[in-house]
Design an enzyme around this catalytic site. Structure first.
Site, short mmCIF file in Angstrom:
data_model
loop_
_atom_site.label_atom_id
_atom_site.label_comp_id
_atom_site.label_asym_id
_atom_site.label_seq_id
_atom_site.Cartn_x
_atom_site.Cartn_y
_atom_site.Cartn_z
N ILE A 56 0.97 -29.30 33.48
CA ILE A 56 1.56 -28.59 34.61
C ILE A 56 1.35 -27.09 34.50
O ILE A 56 1.82 -26.48 33.55
CB ILE A 56 3.06 -28.90 34.68
CG1 ILE A 56 3.24 -30.42 34.84
CG2 ILE A 56 3.69 -28.16 35.84
CD1 ILE A 56 4.68 -30.83 34.72
N PRO A 57 0.65 -26.51 35.43
CA PRO A 57 0.37 -25.06 35.42
C PRO A 57 1.59 -24.26 35.83
O PRO A 57 1.58 -23.58 36.84
CB PRO A 57 -0.76 -24.92 36.44
CG PRO A 57 -0.55 -26.04 37.40
CD PRO A 57 0.09 -27.17 36.62
N CYS A 58 2.62 -24.35 35.04
CA CYS A 58 3.86 -23.67 35.39
C CYS A 58 3.65 -22.16 35.42
O CYS A 58 4.43 -21.44 36.00
CB CYS A 58 4.96 -24.06 34.42
SG CYS A 58 4.37 -24.25 32.74
N HIS A 59 2.58 -21.71 34.82
CA HIS A 59 2.33 -20.26 34.84
C HIS A 59 1.92 -19.81 36.23
O HIS A 59 1.90 -18.63 36.53
CB HIS A 59 1.25 -19.92 33.81
CG HIS A 59 -0.01 -20.67 34.02
ND1 HIS A 59 -0.23 -21.91 33.44
CD2 HIS A 59 -1.10 -20.37 34.74
CE1 HIS A 59 -1.43 -22.31 33.82
NE2 HIS A 59 -1.98 -21.42 34.60
N VAL A 61 3.55 -20.79 38.78
CA VAL A 61 4.80 -20.79 39.55
C VAL A 61 5.57 -19.51 39.27
O VAL A 61 5.89 -19.21 38.13
CB VAL A 61 5.65 -22.01 39.16
CG1 VAL A 61 6.90 -22.05 40.03
CG2 VAL A 61 4.84 -23.28 39.31
#
Length: 107
Positions: A56-59, A61
DNA sequence: AAGTTGACGACGA
DNA sequence: CTCGTCGCCAACT
């Protein structure tokens, strides 16, 4: 540990992975996409769960201000900032220009 | 079951 | 711009 993530959180992860390369999305955008624009806090909570933070590319977000959450999700490593820049997102002081990088197709 | 917390947002001072 | 407060939702204790 039988009960994995809840359906709500799962939806958050799906949307997070939905973010295109070189763009960013706000917690509010994700909440809106779920149909609950006010569940922005719940979204943040779900991401904090982040069981697949590798996937998950939470970066990508960010909050409404464009501020990244590198302070949490990456053990304090600011390498995420460079990662975003590498994708074409200009990051200044851990903040991105939403006017240019905030995804709109998500809405 | 009830209360507290939290990767947030908006408004007021 | 920073600080404080309220609101809203789901998860955790």
């Amino acid at each position: 540990m039988k009960q994995n993530i809840t359906p709500f959180a799962r939806q958050v992860y799906l949307i997070t992975q939905m973010i295109p390369h070189g763009k960013v999305a706000t917690y509010t955008d994700i909440a809106i996409k779920m149909g609950k624009p006010k569940a922005v806090r719940a979204v943040g909570n779900a991401l904090h769960n982040n069981p697949e933070m590798i996937v998950i590319p939470c970066h990508r977000v960010v909050n409404i201000k464009g501020g990244l959450a590198i302070n949490f999700g990456f053990h304090g490593q600011d390498g995420q900032k460079e990662l975003l820049e590498k994708e074409g997102v200009e990051v200044v002081s851990g903040t991105v220009n939403l006017d240019k990088y905030r995804i709109r197709e998500l809405k």
